[in-house]
Design an enzyme around this catalytic site. Structure first.
Site, PDB file in Angstrom:
ATOM      1  N   LEU A  69       0.805  -1.219   0.000  1.00 43.63           N
ATOM      2  CA  LEU A  69       0.000   0.000   0.000  1.00 43.63           C
ATOM      3  C   LEU A  69       0.838   1.268   0.000  1.00 43.63           C
ATOM      4  O   LEU A  69       0.315   2.348  -0.215  1.00 43.63           O
ATOM      5  CB  LEU A  69      -0.894   0.022   1.247  1.00 43.63           C
ATOM      6  CG  LEU A  69      -1.974  -1.065   1.349  1.00 43.63           C
ATOM      7  CD1 LEU A  69      -2.634  -0.987   2.722  1.00 43.63           C
ATOM      8  CD2 LEU A  69      -3.009  -0.892   0.256  1.00 43.63           C
ATOM      9  N   ASP A 311       0.986  -8.950  -6.547  1.00 40.21           N
ATOM     10  CA  ASP A 311       2.255  -8.549  -5.927  1.00 40.21           C
ATOM     11  C   ASP A 311       2.552  -7.087  -6.244  1.00 40.21           C
ATOM     12  O   ASP A 311       3.677  -6.714  -6.580  1.00 40.21           O
ATOM     13  CB  ASP A 311       3.412  -9.453  -6.376  1.00 40.21           C
ATOM     14  CG  ASP A 311       4.560  -9.434  -5.365  1.00 40.21           C
ATOM     15  OD1 ASP A 311       4.284  -9.240  -4.174  1.00 40.21           O
ATOM     16  OD2 ASP A 311       5.716  -9.598  -5.771  1.00 40.21           O
TER      17      ASP A 311
END
Lengths: 434, 316
Positions: A69, A311
């Site tokens: 994030l 990913d």
């Protein structure tokens, strides 16, 4: 409460039940109230909003098991709001956030911070993973029990492997007390040290330090012995080699509680992408050979590979516009996850339900979260997509703060048209009909 | 303004991106400069008014001096810039450095960098010719060209010769450029090294033959090219010890006996006497071409500077 609504005339796809039929789906109070071929415009009550979705596919919203994030610590590369916007545009309704941030998520308060920030956005559901070891340093166990109570859906040191076999043995053993999922980055650190790409002819020609293929399978084989000894639920975040697929296939046949994931870039690209020192092809594990890529696809098709995850690893230009060996690993992938995976279906390599299953019900089940299925009573986390829509990936078109896509300039077929979380539209493509 | 020259002519980044005719042309030009360099008046005006910057991110004495002499003999204004580790620590990126230098309007940049691909990256951000003076373990094209010129002048040809390249192939840009160039010009190339110093996938992609035994590898060789073994690789990481390496892979008269009686010995320098080569062998003026290589180096670099700046003269 908002007015109930129904998507009509779409192809309903539910990997969990095997449903694949043209029909409708009714959403009431944020949950799926009804679905099936019997739902048609003429049979609905007058209070229900009708949304024509002919020619489109309606599936459970995607569950992406591997997302970075950017928060905390790398807000210049990604923020929770930008990541969530990217996820929504990519058709992702739930994501598992990797804990290898700065600082790493190894403390319940940190975990709650991320979860709270994400909840405030009232969009895609963010489920944090927690560190398996304190600080992600591979030495001491993290507080798995407390972290689990704080909402951790899995335990992992992210892009770092737990190198010490004794630490890994204890982590796996301890995890069984909480039925926690342990996610490993399968790369033997001593073999991978200093490596920048797959070891082999291309690395030799480019003069780049290689990461040997065996670095992956060696760590997996070691861990499988530990899994056998402990019975812990063990997941390989992303595998990249034919040898890994083979070993996981055999372990599953022996009944071990093991699962594994792949990324779209490993399914579509090979080490040849690195030619010209393209740092946007620098990922961990590295892109491998065509034989490895074929084995990953075969593994996905036969169920050895359980999950396709992006990913998603945002890196800014300064991390990538440097000599290859110095460049950071990783690519963004939230917005290309669906389209890149669909390439395999378009090419006839895998059925649509099997493919979607690897991005919906299977990751949801591994993480123990709601979502990933179309069923009466389930949360209306939905993905409406146009399976044939052609579009080209451009940096400018990406919502992520970072633009390090491995697919720049590539034309894909298939794209999210609308994404709903708990019945709320969190993304709708402006140029699309619906 | 003249039309921009074709891209392949703007830079010299590696042997891989040179056409065979370009290689031949560079060797021809260099051959002419050899005679010039032996005269007392060595100065030409081909590069008069042009600025050449030698930008070295990795320390080097001989290559930098060779490029400096080459530029000066052709009349260029030559500036040397050594970017030590300290400057990199200050945080300036390679691209910043490139753009800063570009703003000073150099005509040629000669760049050495410790990372493979770094010179090509820099070249994309400047508007002048760039010569790769060695990038990481990728390429060192002028070294391969000077080696080819040395062989051609001593043997009269390259095609059909058997060249044994011996030593630390894995970490050698010299080996890579030489393999590319010599096979292109028709030589048979053998690589002789312990397995730990031979990287994966050499045989198939380059069409070379691998040996782990010096005598077998040198059997019937016309040219024996030794590579430098870096000291940090001698102490157990890639080879067990210096004395073991010398015993099995160091070039001695005894091992050389299996090569052709007139086999030529080459080394890109600087030599580790008693590690990869016996000092006595290196100093034999009949067999060793090591000092020829140094001489050819200046001529070859003059040729590269000449070719890369020709479009500027034509435009003027």
């Amino acid at each position: 409460m908002s007015r109930p609504f129904a998507f009509l005339g779409c192809r309903l796809l539910d990997p969990a039940s095997g449903l694949d039929t043209v029909g409708g789906l009714l959403v009431r109070d944020g949950r799926i109230a009804d679905l099936g071929p019997h739902l048609r415009a003429d049979g609905l009550g007058p209070d229900i909003e009708r949304i024509a979705a002919d020619g489109l596919c309606l599936a459970p919203g995607l569950v992406d098991m591997r997302v970075r994030l950017g928060e905390p610590g790398s807000e210049h590369k990604e923020r929770i709001d930008s990541a969530v916007a990217a996820a929504a545009a990519g058709g992702v309704t739930s994501l598992a956030a990797l804990p290898d941030s700065r600082p790493p998520l190894d403390d319940p308060a940190m975990l709650e911070f991320v979860a709270r920030r994400a909840r405030k956005l009232k969009s895609v559901k963010v489920h944090p993973c927690a560190c398996l070891t304190r600080g992600g340093e591979g030495r001491q166990l993290a507080e798995m029990g407390l972290l689990r109570e704080a909402g951790a859906v899995a335990f992992t040191d992210g892009g770092r492997a737990v190198a010490d076999a004794r630490v890994m043995l204890r982590a796996l053993a301890y995890a069984t007390a909480f039925d926690a999922l342990v996610v490993q980055h399968p790369e033997e650190p001593a073999l991978a040290a200093g490596g920048a790409m797959n070891e082999g002819a291309v690395a030799t020609r480019l003069g780049l330090p290689g990461i040997p293929s065996c670095a992956e399978v060696i760590l997996i084989e070691r861990d499988l012995r530990l899994v056998e000894a402990t019975g812990a639920r063990y997941h390989l975040g992303c595998v990249s080699t034919a040898a890994a697929v083979e070993v996981v296939r055999a372990a599953k046949a022996r009944g071990l509680p093991v699962s594994c994931g792949v990324t779209p870039h490993h399914l579509l690209l090979t080490e040849a992408e690195v030619e010209g020192y393209r740092t946007y092809a620098k990922v961990s594990p590295p892109l491998r050979t065509e034989e490895d890529r074929e084995a990953l696809i075969a593994g996905l098709a036969d169920g050895t590979v359980d999950v396709v995850a992006s990913d998603h690893t945002p890196q800014d230009q300064d991390s990538k516009r440097v000599p290859f060996a110095q460049a950071a690993f990783g690519v963004v992938g939230l917005e290309t996850l669906l389209a890149a995976a669909l390439e395999l279906w378009h090419d006839g390599r895998i059925g649509l339900l099997e493919l979607l299953g690897a991005m919906t019900v299977r990751p949801a089940a591994l993480l123990g979260i709601e979502g990933g299925r179309l069923a009466v009573g389930a949360a209306a986390d939905l993905l409406l997509f146009d399976p044939g829509a052609r579009w080209t990936v451009t940096e400018a078109g990406l919502r992520s703060l970072s633009k390090n896509t491995a697919f720049e300039g590539r034309e894909f077929r298939g794209r999210a048209v609308r994404t709903l979380v708990d019945g709320r539209t969190v993304f709708a493509r402006e140029d699309a009909a619906t | 303004m003249a039309a921009a020259p074709p891209r392949s002519h703007r830079h010299l980044l590696g042997i891989a991106s040179l056409a065979t005719e370009e290689i031949e042309a560079l060797l021809e030009t260099a051959d002419g400069f050899v005679d010039l360099n032996r005269r007392s008046d060595k100065k030409l005006a081909l590069l008069r008014g042009l600025t050449q910057i030698n930008l070295f991110f990795e320390s080097s004495t001989r290559t930098r001096t060779s490029f400096e002499l080459a530029g000066k003999r052709l009349g260029a204004d030559v500036v040397n810039m050594s970017v030590g580790a300290s400057a990199i620590k200050k945080g300036e990126t390679l691209i910043d450095t490139a753009m800063t230098l570009n703003a000073m309007h150099p005509d040629v940049l000669v760049v050495r960098h410790h990372d493979s691909g770094a010179v090509a990256l820099l070249a994309r951000h400047v508007r002048c010719a760039v010569i790769n003076a060695g990038d990481g373990t990728h390429e060192h094209p002028t070294q391969a060209l000077l080696d080819a010129l040395t062989i051609r002048r001593r043997r009269g040809r390259i095609a059909g010769l058997t060249v044994a390249i011996c030593g630390d192939i894995a970490h050698s840009r010299v080996a890579r450029s030489n393999i590319l160039l010599l096979t292109r010009l028709g030589a048979r190339v053998r690589l002789v090294a312990p397995p730990t110093l031979l990287p994966a996938g050499m045989e198939r992609q380059y069409g070379v033959t691998l040996f782990h035994d010096m005598r077998a590898g040198l059997e019937g060789a016309d040219i024996v090219m030794m590579l430098r073994l870096q000291s940090e690789r001698m102490q157990g990481s890639f080879v067990p010890s210096l004395r073991e390496y010398f015993r099995f892979f160091g070039l001695t008269w005894e091992k050389l006996a299996s090569a052709r009686p007139d086999a030529l010995i080459m080394h890109p320098g600087p030599m580790n006497r008693g590690v990869e080569i016996d000092g006595v062998v290196a100093d034999d003026i009949d067999r060793s071409a090591i000092l020829d290589q140094v001489e050819m180096g200046v001529a070859v670099r003059m040729a590269c500077l000449d070719h890369l700046t020709r479009h500027l003269r034509e435009a003027a």
